[in-house]
Write a protein that holds these residues in place. Structure first.
Motif, PDB file in Angstrom:
ATOM      1  N   ASP A  13       0.639  -1.285  -0.100  1.00  0.00           N
ATOM      2  CA  ASP A  13       0.065   0.024  -0.098  1.00  0.00           C
ATOM      3  C   ASP A  13       1.111   1.357  -0.003  1.00  0.00           C
ATOM      4  O   ASP A  13       0.608   2.376  -0.632  1.00  0.00           O
ATOM      5  N   ASP A  14       2.106   1.186   0.870  1.00  0.00           N
ATOM      6  CA  ASP A  14       2.695   2.522   0.991  1.00  0.00           C
ATOM      7  C   ASP A  14       3.565   2.767  -0.540  1.00  0.00           C
ATOM      8  O   ASP A  14       3.520   3.810  -0.976  1.00  0.00           O
ATOM      9  N   ILE A  15       4.115   1.692  -1.144  1.00  0.00           N
ATOM     10  CA  ILE A  15       4.850   1.812  -2.463  1.00  0.00           C
ATOM     11  C   ILE A  15       3.774   2.173  -3.492  1.00  0.00           C
ATOM     12  O   ILE A  15       4.005   2.905  -4.214  1.00  0.00           O
ATOM     13  N   THR A  16       2.466   1.436  -3.423  1.00  0.00           N
ATOM     14  CA  THR A  16       1.406   1.876  -4.455  1.00  0.00           C
ATOM     15  C   THR A  16       1.446   3.319  -4.473  1.00  0.00           C
ATOM     16  O   THR A  16       1.040   4.022  -5.437  1.00  0.00           O
ATOM     17  N   ALA A  50       6.087  -8.582  -0.897  1.00  0.00           N
ATOM     18  CA  ALA A  50       5.591  -7.365  -1.286  1.00  0.00           C
ATOM     19  C   ALA A  50       5.710  -7.027  -2.800  1.00  0.00           C
ATOM     20  O   ALA A  50       4.777  -6.373  -3.432  1.00  0.00           O
ATOM     21  N   LEU A  51       6.905  -7.039  -3.003  1.00  0.00           N
ATOM     22  CA  LEU A  51       7.470  -6.856  -4.205  1.00  0.00           C
ATOM     23  C   LEU A  51       6.858  -7.636  -5.282  1.00  0.00           C
ATOM     24  O   LEU A  51       6.694  -7.257  -6.361  1.00  0.00           O
ATOM     25  N   ARG A  52       6.653  -8.822  -4.850  1.00  0.00           N
ATOM     26  CA  ARG A  52       5.936 -10.148  -5.805  1.00  0.00           C
ATOM     27  C   ARG A  52       4.417  -9.558  -6.137  1.00  0.00           C
ATOM     28  O   ARG A  52       4.203  -9.587  -7.369  1.00  0.00           O
ATOM     29  N   LEU A  53       3.803  -9.111  -5.142  1.00  0.00           N
ATOM     30  CA  LEU A  53       2.625  -8.699  -5.355  1.00  0.00           C
ATOM     31  C   LEU A  53       2.529  -7.255  -6.262  1.00  0.00           C
ATOM     32  O   LEU A  53       1.804  -7.169  -7.197  1.00  0.00           O
ATOM     33  N   LEU A  54       3.298  -6.378  -6.067  1.00  0.00           N
ATOM     34  CA  LEU A  54       3.441  -5.495  -6.783  1.00  0.00           C
ATOM     35  C   LEU A  54       3.969  -5.593  -8.345  1.00  0.00           C
ATOM     36  O   LEU A  54       3.300  -4.825  -9.270  1.00  0.00           O
ATOM     37  N   ARG A  55       4.790  -6.540  -8.557  1.00  0.00           N
ATOM     38  CA  ARG A  55       5.131  -7.093  -9.906  1.00  0.00           C
ATOM     39  C   ARG A  55       3.876  -7.729 -10.427  1.00  0.00           C
ATOM     40  O   ARG A  55       3.412  -7.650 -11.789  1.00  0.00           O
TER      41      ARG A  55
END
Length: 77
Positions: A13-16, A50-55
């Motif tokens: 959520d924060d990176i998004t 987290a990065l996997r989900l963002l990818r």
């Protein structure tokens, strides 16, 4: 301290939000797993999740041996 299952969503959520607000722009390099782990006080495996989900959401792109970068079309999502 072990990470809670929802901790990776806090990171996502924060990176998004950083991407959507323009704080992170297409092509910007994201911190390493270790740096994210330290920043968000989560385990490295949680940072990886987290990065996997963002990818999976198309917001970031991983480049083997180079790092993870904000995707070119990320701001449109």
């Amino acid at each position: 301290m072990p990470s809670r299952p929802a901790d990776y969503l806090r990171v996502v959520d924060d990176i998004t939000e950083q991407i959507r607000s323009g704080e992170l722009s297409p092509g910007d390099k994201l911190p390493t797993y270790a740096q994210l782990s330290d920043t968000y006080k989560v385990s490295v495996s949680t940072a990886q999740a987290a990065l996997r989900l963002l990818r999976d959401r198309g917001l970031v792109e991983g480049h083997q041996g180079k790092g993870t970068y904000v995707a070119g079309q990320a701001t449109k999502m």
